[in-house]
Design a protein around this motif. Structure first.
Motif: not given
Length: 270
Positions: A79-82, A86-91, A100-103
């Motif tokens: 849940s939440g913004m990637p 790596a987070d995107l790949k896990d999803r 776009s990712i959360m820095g």
């Protein structure tokens, strides 16, 4: 499916016939008829439950097992913004491209190469900050008359633009509607009358929540009637609810401020 349709059709026909038949019955008869209808509906429900159970057993899957597997899938979904490729790949993302990712403090744009290992330096390439325009805030106001009051917020009553509603032309104060970085610019002219034996000057201060944080000055360069310009710019990080206003001080007698322009623009990242 044909059996279910026939069952539903039978229930509808029975309900329609019962409604027509009950219209001419006394109250006691209507209650008895409703009781009979309820028993018939309960019988149909039992039959439907038996058919559903039979179908589930035929597929070797129980309703409880379906609920457990669904709950597990929901719990495993991030849940939440990637925050990285790596987070995107896990999803489940597999297409290479710009995301776009959360820095650390703001939304960032990166290029993800999912054909590489997550430990490869080229797996994620930083592009820049994302310009998220979720809450635009900017205004452009003017002083529409001569002004000679000191130590009070200057009321810019001529409002040309006020997107976001942050500026109040009655109080002369700007209230930040959201946290972020804001750029302020302030320009104008000061009028100095002739006949003074001493050097004339005036000052303008920008206040933030009651404290002066920036200033501009204008003074006469020769004895005699004249106009002098002044300007001030400032970039500030404001929290939601912070207030900004402008005050003048030491305006000479018979002098005044004129053609003052004030505007701000909010940068679209915190």
């Amino acid at each position: 499916m044909a059996h279910f349709s026939a069952t539903h059709l039978g229930l509808l026909v029975m309900a329609f016939w019962t409604t027509c038949a009950m219209a001419g019955l006394p109250l006691e008869g209507q209650l008895q008829q409703l009781k009979s209808n309820l028993e018939a509906l309960q019988s149909h429900v039992i039959q439907l439950e038996a058919q559903v159970t039979s179908l589930l057993r035929g597929s070797q899957t129980t309703a409880k097992e379906i609920l457990i597997s669904t709950d597990a899938a929901v719990r495993q979904t991030p849940s939440g913004m990637p925050r990285s490729c790596a987070d995107l790949k896990d999803r489940g993302h597999t297409l290479n491209g710009i995301y776009s990712i959360m820095g650390a403090k703001s939304v960032e744009t990166v290029y993800c190469d999912f054909s590489l290992s997550t430990t490869d330096p080229g797996f994620q390439k930083w592009i820049g900050f994302a310009d998220v325009k979720s809450s635009p805030t900017y205004f452009y106001v003017q002083l529409d008359s001569h002004f000679n009051q000191t130590y009070v917020p200057i009321p810019f009553r001529f409002e040309r633009l006020n997107v976001g509603g942050g500026y109040n032309k009655t109080t002369g104060k700007f209230t930040a509607p959201s946290a972020g970085k804001y750029f302020f610019s302030f320009t104008g002219m000061a009028y100095f009358p002739a006949g003074s034996t001493s050097r004339l000057y005036c000052g303008i201060f920008m206040y933030m929540n009651g404290y002066p944080i920036s200033s501009a000055f204008a003074d006469e360069i020769a004895n005699g009637e004249q106009f002098e310009t002044f300007s001030m710019q400032s970039t500030l990080r404001l929290a939601k609810g912070d207030q900004i206003w402008i005050k003048a001080y030491n305006i000479p007698k018979n002098g005044y401020l004129w053609r003052i322009y004030n505007f701000i623009h909010k940068w679209n990242f915190v």
